[in-house]
Design a protein around this motif. Structure first.
Motif, PDB file in Angstrom:
ATOM      1  N   TRP A  57       0.833  -1.209   0.000  1.00  0.00           N
ATOM      2  CA  TRP A  57       0.000   0.000   0.000  1.00  0.00           C
ATOM      3  C   TRP A  57       0.866   1.256   0.000  1.00  0.00           C
ATOM      4  O   TRP A  57       1.982   1.289   0.493  1.00  0.00           O
ATOM      5  N   ASP A  58       0.307   2.307  -0.600  1.00  0.00           N
ATOM      6  CA  ASP A  58       1.079   3.493  -0.969  1.00  0.00           C
ATOM      7  C   ASP A  58       1.759   4.186   0.209  1.00  0.00           C
ATOM      8  O   ASP A  58       2.881   4.684   0.080  1.00  0.00           O
ATOM      9  N   SER A  59       1.089   4.255   1.345  1.00  0.00           N
ATOM     10  CA  SER A  59       1.624   5.040   2.461  1.00  0.00           C
ATOM     11  C   SER A  59       2.545   4.227   3.379  1.00  0.00           C
ATOM     12  O   SER A  59       3.035   4.760   4.379  1.00  0.00           O
ATOM     13  N   LEU A  60       2.803   2.997   3.038  1.00  0.00           N
ATOM     14  CA  LEU A  60       3.632   2.151   3.897  1.00  0.00           C
ATOM     15  C   LEU A  60       5.056   2.681   4.011  1.00  0.00           C
ATOM     16  O   LEU A  60       5.665   3.093   3.019  1.00  0.00           O
ATOM     17  N   ARG A  61       5.562   2.657   5.217  1.00  0.00           N
ATOM     18  CA  ARG A  61       6.963   2.956   5.480  1.00  0.00           C
ATOM     19  C   ARG A  61       7.566   1.811   6.284  1.00  0.00           C
ATOM     20  O   ARG A  61       6.854   1.048   6.941  1.00  0.00           O
ATOM     21  N   ALA A  62       8.880   1.689   6.232  1.00  0.00           N
ATOM     22  CA  ALA A  62       9.560   0.692   7.060  1.00  0.00           C
ATOM     23  C   ALA A  62       9.283   1.002   8.528  1.00  0.00           C
ATOM     24  O   ALA A  62       9.097   2.159   8.917  1.00  0.00           O
ATOM     25  N   PHE A  63       9.252  -0.033   9.352  1.00  0.00           N
ATOM     26  CA  PHE A  63       8.972   0.148  10.768  1.00  0.00           C
ATOM     27  C   PHE A  63      10.246   0.351  11.587  1.00  0.00           C
ATOM     28  O   PHE A  63      10.170   0.550  12.801  1.00  0.00           O
ATOM     29  N   THR A  64      11.382   0.287  10.928  1.00  0.00           N
ATOM     30  CA  THR A  64      12.654   0.552  11.595  1.00  0.00           C
ATOM     31  C   THR A  64      13.339   1.716  10.893  1.00  0.00           C
ATOM     32  O   THR A  64      13.165   1.916   9.691  1.00  0.00           O
ATOM     33  N   PRO A  65      14.132   2.515  11.622  1.00  0.00           N
ATOM     34  CA  PRO A  65      14.793   3.672  11.004  1.00  0.00           C
ATOM     35  C   PRO A  65      15.864   3.230  10.006  1.00  0.00           C
ATOM     36  O   PRO A  65      16.367   2.107  10.044  1.00  0.00           O
ATOM     37  N   ALA A  66      16.222   4.149   9.125  1.00  0.00           N
ATOM     38  CA  ALA A  66      17.140   3.834   8.034  1.00  0.00           C
ATOM     39  C   ALA A  66      18.468   3.274   8.530  1.00  0.00           C
ATOM     40  O   ALA A  66      19.085   2.436   7.866  1.00  0.00           O
ATOM     41  N   PRO A  77      20.772   4.509   2.142  1.00  0.00           N
ATOM     42  CA  PRO A  77      21.121   5.903   1.821  1.00  0.00           C
ATOM     43  C   PRO A  77      20.012   6.885   2.185  1.00  0.00           C
ATOM     44  O   PRO A  77      19.339   7.453   1.324  1.00  0.00           O
ATOM     45  N   ALA A  78      19.822   7.090   3.465  1.00  0.00           N
ATOM     46  CA  ALA A  78      18.806   8.036   3.931  1.00  0.00           C
ATOM     47  C   ALA A  78      19.217   8.510   5.316  1.00  0.00           C
ATOM     48  O   ALA A  78      20.042   7.873   5.977  1.00  0.00           O
ATOM     49  N   PRO A  79      18.670   9.651   5.781  1.00  0.00           N
ATOM     50  CA  PRO A  79      18.983  10.103   7.133  1.00  0.00           C
ATOM     51  C   PRO A  79      18.752   8.988   8.147  1.00  0.00           C
ATOM     52  O   PRO A  79      17.748   8.268   8.077  1.00  0.00           O
ATOM     53  N   ALA A  80      19.665   8.844   9.077  1.00  0.00           N
ATOM     54  CA  ALA A  80      19.674   7.685   9.974  1.00  0.00           C
ATOM     55  C   ALA A  80      18.371   7.493  10.725  1.00  0.00           C
ATOM     56  O   ALA A  80      17.935   6.359  10.951  1.00  0.00           O
ATOM     57  N   SER A  81      17.720   8.586  11.112  1.00  0.00           N
ATOM     58  CA  SER A  81      16.510   8.468  11.928  1.00  0.00           C
ATOM     59  C   SER A  81      15.223   8.496  11.103  1.00  0.00           C
ATOM     60  O   SER A  81      14.136   8.431  11.670  1.00  0.00           O
ATOM     61  N   SER A  82      15.333   8.586   9.787  1.00  0.00           N
ATOM     62  CA  SER A  82      14.141   8.606   8.942  1.00  0.00           C
ATOM     63  C   SER A  82      13.597   7.200   8.739  1.00  0.00           C
ATOM     64  O   SER A  82      14.302   6.205   8.934  1.00  0.00           O
TER      65      SER A  82
END
Length: 367
Positions: A57-66, A77-82
């Motif tokens: 689904w479109d709004s899904l994000r990982a549940f752990t930080p980058a 390759p993303a900000p560590a806390s994103s």
């Protein structure tokens, strides 16, 4: 350039190791086999690496930080806390395969895994691979699970599993019942509530002690990761207890809290027990008048194509840290609690992949 090539048809190949599945787990195994200089191929049913994430689904994000989402040899390759979006994760996996030039056959769905003599036989359409070793890396189960009473619902009620849900534009007018109160169900119910009367049905799974991305989370996450990786394992009594608890109860909510749901107007109701006159009925005998039922009820094992006597009564493969001792040369990776709670997370598969690759390296090839 990546090592990907198109689908193989009408071929007969011999190779030391076949990895089935080109998600994060299969890619991590490929990384370690490459470092060992071992010959292998990764077979993936999708047309592109990362498609298993792109299709969610479109709004899904990982549940752990980058900072916890990197595979071996390549940080995310993303900000560590994103918290990366699903498409960012998909693009990362594709970039990972390209960076290490992993030999991947996309568009190659495996139909059968069996044994002939001292070798495994992997069949994909007209293609046939013979291998000393096979690593099954299907990731999370992909066979959508819905209750047996689902076909009894009125045909006018639109049913959809979470694997087919993309965004609220798929929903027509009318109430929405989301069945399954885990992370997927909670996030989808919250999203649906913006334009629909929404019920979330299921037992309370609890929630993580801090919200992902919050100030306290940045302090607590390293400790939680250590516990999920080194304490909650199949080797410890507490790990085995948590494994059983999560199987029966579900994993605690990460981003969404039940108070967030009630504040948004989502009605939290008991489990859905069955159907009465074509409508869903709850355990408390309430009958709901809804236009949609979204099944966020997870996935079941989807391994009938494995024609080997390796399964227990629940349909799960019997293994030790991914090594199937009854079938030397057969391995699993990326499965729920393969070794630790973190085994199913992007940043947790690397250790399991290294363990499997080392085991493969210890075996002598037959040709």
């Amino acid at each position: 350039m990546t090592g990907q090539v198109g689908e193989v048809s009408g071929t007969h190949e011999r190779i030391e190791t076949v990895v089935i599945g080109g998600g994060q787990s299969g890619l991590a195994v490929g990384y370690h086999l490459t470092r060992q200089g071992r010959p292998f191929v990764i077979l993936d049913a999708n047309e592109r690496i990362g498609d298993s994430w792109r299709k969610r689904w479109d709004s899904l994000r990982a549940f752990t930080p980058a900072r916890l989402d990197g595979l071996p040899g390549m940080p995310f390759p993303a900000p560590a806390s994103s918290f990366p979006t699903k498409d960012e994760v998909a693009d990362y996996l594709a970039a990972y395969a390209a960076r290490f030039d992993l030999p991947i056959r996309t568009g190659t769905r495996v139909d059968r895994l069996s044994r002939f003599g001292d070798r495994f036989v992997v069949t994909s359409g007209d293609g046939r691979f013979e291998a000393d070793n096979v690593v099954v890396a299907p990731g999370a189960y992909h066979n959508p699970r819905v209750p047996e009473f689902a076909p009894e619902l009125d045909p006018a009620i639109v049913q959809m599993h979470s694997s087919d849900y993309r965004n609220p534009s798929q929903l027509r007018e009318g109430g929405v019942l989301v069945v399954g109160a885990g992370n997927s169900g909670a996030e989808i119910a919250l999203e649906a509530s913006s334009g629909h009367r929404t019920w979330l049905s299921g037992r309370d799974t609890g929630h993580e002690p801090v919200r992902p991305g919050s100030g306290p989370d940045r302090l607590v996450t390293p400790l939680m990761w250590f516990v999920a990786t080194h304490v909650l394992t199949v080797r410890t009594p507490v790990g085995r207890k948590v494994q059983r608890m999560f199987r029966s109860r579900g994993i605690p909510l990460a981003r969404v809290r039940r108070k967030d749901l009630t504040a948004a107007g989502v009605e939290l109701v008991p489990r859905t027990a069955g159907v009465v006159d074509g409508s869903p009925v709850l355990e408390d005998e309430r009958v709901l008048d809804v236009a949609h039922v979204l099944w966020c009820t997870g996935f079941a094992p989807d391994l009938p194509w494995i024609k080997l006597p390796i399964f227990n009564d629940d349909g799960d493969p019997v293994h030790h840290r991914g090594v199937v001792e009854s079938e030397p040369g057969l391995y699993f990776i990326g499965m729920y609690f393969l070794y630790a709670l973190s085994s199913v997370l992007i940043g947790g598969v690397g250790r399991d992949a290294e363990h499997v690759a080392r085991h493969i390296a210890s075996r002598q090839p037959t040709w």
